[in-house]
Scaffold this motif. Structure first.
Motif, PDB file in Angstrom:
ATOM      1  N   GLU A  33      43.839  37.211  32.671  1.00 59.57           N
ATOM      2  CA  GLU A  33      42.392  37.447  32.540  1.00 59.57           C
ATOM      3  C   GLU A  33      41.629  36.854  33.722  1.00 59.57           C
ATOM      4  O   GLU A  33      40.716  37.478  34.257  1.00 59.57           O
ATOM      5  CB  GLU A  33      41.868  36.840  31.235  1.00 59.57           C
ATOM      6  N   LEU A  34      42.014  35.641  34.116  1.00 61.15           N
ATOM      7  CA  LEU A  34      41.382  34.996  35.265  1.00 61.15           C
ATOM      8  C   LEU A  34      41.610  35.822  36.534  1.00 61.15           C
ATOM      9  O   LEU A  34      40.678  36.043  37.314  1.00 61.15           O
ATOM     10  CB  LEU A  34      41.932  33.583  35.439  1.00 61.15           C
ATOM     11  N   ALA A  35      42.818  36.294  36.719  1.00 65.69           N
ATOM     12  CA  ALA A  35      43.124  37.117  37.893  1.00 65.69           C
ATOM     13  C   ALA A  35      42.331  38.419  37.870  1.00 65.69           C
ATOM     14  O   ALA A  35      41.845  38.870  38.917  1.00 65.69           O
ATOM     15  CB  ALA A  35      44.622  37.412  37.955  1.00 65.69           C
ATOM     16  N   ASP A  36      42.186  39.015  36.690  1.00 66.63           N
ATOM     17  CA  ASP A  36      41.380  40.235  36.571  1.00 66.63           C
ATOM     18  C   ASP A  36      39.933  39.966  36.987  1.00 66.63           C
ATOM     19  O   ASP A  36      39.309  40.780  37.665  1.00 66.63           O
ATOM     20  CB  ASP A  36      41.411  40.783  35.138  1.00 66.63           C
ATOM     21  N   THR A  37      39.422  38.800  36.573  1.00 66.57           N
ATOM     22  CA  THR A  37      38.041  38.440  36.920  1.00 66.57           C
ATOM     23  C   THR A  37      37.904  38.188  38.421  1.00 66.57           C
ATOM     24  O   THR A  37      36.960  38.673  39.051  1.00 66.57           O
ATOM     25  CB  THR A  37      37.604  37.185  36.143  1.00 66.57           C
ATOM     26  N   LEU A  38      38.847  37.451  38.980  1.00 65.01           N
ATOM     27  CA  LEU A  38      38.759  37.092  40.397  1.00 65.01           C
ATOM     28  C   LEU A  38      39.106  38.247  41.339  1.00 65.01           C
ATOM     29  O   LEU A  38      38.470  38.428  42.370  1.00 65.01           O
ATOM     30  CB  LEU A  38      39.686  35.910  40.705  1.00 65.01           C
ATOM     31  N   PHE A  39      40.135  39.005  40.974  1.00 59.82           N
ATOM     32  CA  PHE A  39      40.676  39.998  41.900  1.00 59.82           C
ATOM     33  C   PHE A  39      40.495  41.440  41.444  1.00 59.82           C
ATOM     34  O   PHE A  39      40.877  42.360  42.157  1.00 59.82           O
ATOM     35  CB  PHE A  39      42.169  39.735  42.142  1.00 59.82           C
ATOM     36  N   GLY A  40      39.964  41.636  40.247  1.00 64.48           N
ATOM     37  CA  GLY A  40      39.799  42.985  39.704  1.00 64.48           C
ATOM     38  C   GLY A  40      40.971  43.356  38.818  1.00 64.48           C
ATOM     39  O   GLY A  40      42.094  42.912  39.035  1.00 64.48           O
ATOM     40  N   ALA A  41      40.682  44.143  37.797  1.00 65.06           N
ATOM     41  CA  ALA A  41      41.703  44.545  36.824  1.00 65.06           C
ATOM     42  C   ALA A  41      42.646  45.572  37.439  1.00 65.06           C
ATOM     43  O   ALA A  41      42.264  46.361  38.288  1.00 65.06           O
ATOM     44  CB  ALA A  41      41.052  45.127  35.576  1.00 65.06           C
TER      45      ALA A  41
END
Length: 183
Positions: A147-155
């Motif tokens: 989820e954090l990666a989706d927020t930072l880098f896009g889903a």
């Protein structure tokens, strides 16, 4: 037992692997605490403290993942849902847990992940206890990191594996409830 002899032999093999890991972790923790590897690796006191901290992180994650693995192994056997196809998952849980715990402790200690006090992460009991929790809940921790990666880098917009349903598929096989993309 409802399992045929071949399955019982495979279950015993898995139990031996998991319980062996369970007993190996405290032994390694003791050896590190005693400084057994300090001379062998040629480390001074400061270097050994750093080495020990990250070993505690690794082994705490291993212990947590191993206990989680043991719990799921006996649950699957008791419920009659044990099968060989899940062996890879069961055998790799400790490895995923230790790597994840180690990485999270590195991120916290470095100050990159400022959720916890980095100074507290110089104390062995804090590192070991925190790493145990990360290891035991590694499936959930990986989900939160995703989820954090989706927020930072896009889903991710396409499935990563052929059997996935799409971007809402989460690590661990559970579907996340995600709002559809805006049109």
């Amino acid at each position: 037992s409802r399992y045929p002899n071949e399955a019982k032999a495979q279950i015993r093999l898995e139990v031996t692997f998991v319980v062996g890991g369970l007993f190996l972790v405290p032994l390694l923790l003791f050896l590190i605490w005693r400084g057994a590897f300090k001379c062998w690796l040629g480390l001074d006191d400061q270097q050994y403290r750093t080495f020990a901290r990250y070993c505690y992180a690794w082994l705490g994650g291993t212990l947590g993942g191993t206990l989680f693995d043991l719990k799921w192994l006996y649950h699957s056997v008791a419920r009659g849902i044990w099968h060989l196809d899940r062996r890879l998952w069961r055998m790799l849980i400790p490895a995923i847990s230790d790597g994840l715990a180690f990485t999270v402790v590195v991120l916290v200690s470095s100050g990159v992940l400022r959720v916890f006090d980095a100074v507290e992460f110089s104390r062995a009991p804090v590192v070991l206890g925190f790493s145990f929790l990360v290891g035991y809940f590694s499936d959930k921790a990986i989900g939160k990191l995703a989820e954090l990666a989706d927020t930072l880098f896009g889903a991710v917009s396409t499935p990563r594996f052929p059997d996935e349903k799409g971007p809402n598929r989460e690590v661990g096989g559970h579907d996340r409830q995600v709002a559809p993309p805006e049109q």
